[in-house]
Design a protein around this motif. Structure first.
Motif, mmCIF file in Angstrom:
data_model
loop_
_atom_site.group_PDB
_atom_site.id
_atom_site.type_symbol
_atom_site.label_atom_id
_atom_site.label_comp_id
_atom_site.label_asym_id
_atom_site.label_seq_id
_atom_site.Cartn_x
_atom_site.Cartn_y
_atom_site.Cartn_z
ATOM 1 N N THR A 154 0.833 -1.209 0.000
ATOM 2 C CA THR A 154 0.000 0.000 0.000
ATOM 3 C C THR A 154 0.865 1.255 0.000
ATOM 4 N N ARG B 9 2.544 1.872 -3.399
ATOM 5 C CA ARG B 9 1.620 2.443 -4.383
ATOM 6 C C ARG B 9 1.434 3.938 -4.165
ATOM 7 N N GLN B 10 1.683 4.385 -2.927
ATOM 8 C CA GLN B 10 1.580 5.801 -2.608
ATOM 9 C C GLN B 10 2.883 6.551 -2.861
#
Length: 409
Positions: free
Chosen positions: A44, A47-48
């Motif tokens: 996560t 992806r940021q």
């Protein structure tokens, strides 16, 4: 297909992870994330656009159980921050991390996670019925639907603070005489088990007939010495059994609630406290825009007494068929004339919530005054009872000594 559906229905257990990484500018940043595993957190964050340096599972400390005081404090803090313009999720984050009870922290982080996945605040609260009852959730729902959540939370916090204050006053009224009774019993038991036998050995050397009060006290002492374990076990076991049955058995709850209302002095205080809770709850629900029939659905349980819970169900049934609230309350025969008159004025003037609030204020003040009056009255009464009890035992044991002194003189 069946296997896929079953896999979808399995709820993945989530944990809180603390992470550290670098953003695109190379600046070190830290944070927390709830996820099913460390790999989920890393993916996560990547992806940021975050270069992950460290991910550590946060160990949750075990805390005490969540009390009504904790929920009241949380409601007030959440209302204050939302009125100040702090976003909802940020408010949850601040309150959760700043709370001293780890159990509350975990509860609030779970609610925050539900909101982040698309649940409304009401839906998130309803997953925790032990902490957030129907009344609480209904008020929050009304605030969300009307777009005045901060106002409703402030009103809900005020309501819970006032109800908590009344409950504390009732507990203090019950605690004082209970503590005195327990202390008197322990002192009496100590005298009977340890002091009286010493006097008995002394009197056995007199070789004279003892007075009747002395013989009675010595017989009671013999019983205490022989069966002390049955006495203490029976009393404490009986109290534990009663409290357990009171909490779990509806029949015992009904009996005790009716009995408490009939007790002298204390019964009147409990009745006034129940009326204060009943009117305060209905005033808060009605002012929030919850329909009267729906409001009454939560009022009965909030009153804290089975007699008023049953009466509220009958009132709700009558109101749903078109009967006015005043007439329905009058038919229940559990409300004083003053309450009925104030409700009647509120219905006629269209200010029912205001009138109910004034009734609640009146009875809350009455509870306060009654508790103070009872405490002032109980002190001399208890002193007299303890004086008669302890003094009677002392006199009974010294009577043979006085009798012997008179004979020698």
């Amino acid at each position: 297909m069946a296997a896929q559906k079953q896999a979808q229905n399995i709820k993945i257990k989530e944990y809180t992870f603390q992470w550290e990484g670098k953003d695109k500018t190379g600046k070190i940043i830290k944070g927390e994330m709830r996820a099913g595993g460390e790999n989920v957190v890393r993916n996560t964050l990547r992806r940021q656009g975050i270069n992950v340096l460290r991910v550590k599972k946060q160990r949750m400390r075990t805390g005490r159980s969540i009390s009504e005081q904790d929920i009241t404090m949380f409601t007030r803090q959440l209302a204050t921050m939302m009125k100040s313009g702090v976003p909802l999720l940020t408010s949850f984050d601040i309150v959760a991390k700043g709370h001293s009870n780890p159990s509350v922290t975990k509860l609030l982080m779970d609610i925050k996670a539900d909101i982040e996945t698309g649940s409304s605040l009401t839906q998130a609260f309803r997953k925790h019925p032990r902490q957030f009852d129907n009344l609480y959730c209904n008020l929050v729902q009304a605030g969300e639907q009307a777009g005045i959540l901060d106002t409703l939370l402030a009103r809900l916090a005020t309501y819970k603070e006032k109800i908590l204050t009344v409950k504390k006053k009732i507990k203090s009224a019950m605690f004082y005489p209970t503590a005195i009774i327990v202390t008197a019993f322990i002192i009496t038991a100590v005298i009977m088990i340890f002091v009286i036998p010493a006097f008995k050995e002394l009197f056995s050397s007199f070789g004279a007939d003892l007075p009747a009060p002395t013989l009675l006290v010595m017989a009671i002492s013999d019983f205490f010495v022989s069966y002390w374990y049955l006495i203490f076990g029976g009393i404490f076991g009986g109290i534990y059994a009663l409290l357990t049955a009171w909490r779990r058995s509806e029949a015992v709850q009904i009996f005790m609630d009716r009995l408490l209302l009939k007790l002298p002095v204390i019964g009147e205080i409990i009745r006034k406290a129940t009326l204060a809770r009943w009117t305060r709850t209905l005033a808060t629900m009605f002012a929030a825009g919850v329909p009267l029939v729906d409001s009454l659905d939560s009022v009965g349980g909030a009153s804290g007494n089975y007699v008023y819970k049953v009466a509220t169900k009958h009132i709700q049934s009558d109101v749903s068929t078109g009967t006015s609230l005043t007439i329905a309350m009058q038919n229940s025969a559990v409300f004083p004339n003053m309450v009925l008159q104030m409700v009647s004025i509120g219905e006629e003037s269209g200010s029912l919530d205001s009138m109910l609030g004034k009734v609640a204020d009146y009875y809350e003040e009455e509870v306060d005054n009654a508790v103070e009056a009872m405490s002032s009255l109980m002190e001399p009464i208890i002193m007299v009872i303890l004086g008669v009890l302890i003094g009677g035992l002392v006199i009974a044991m010294y009577m043979p000594i006085f009798k012997m002194g008179a004979a020698v003189g």
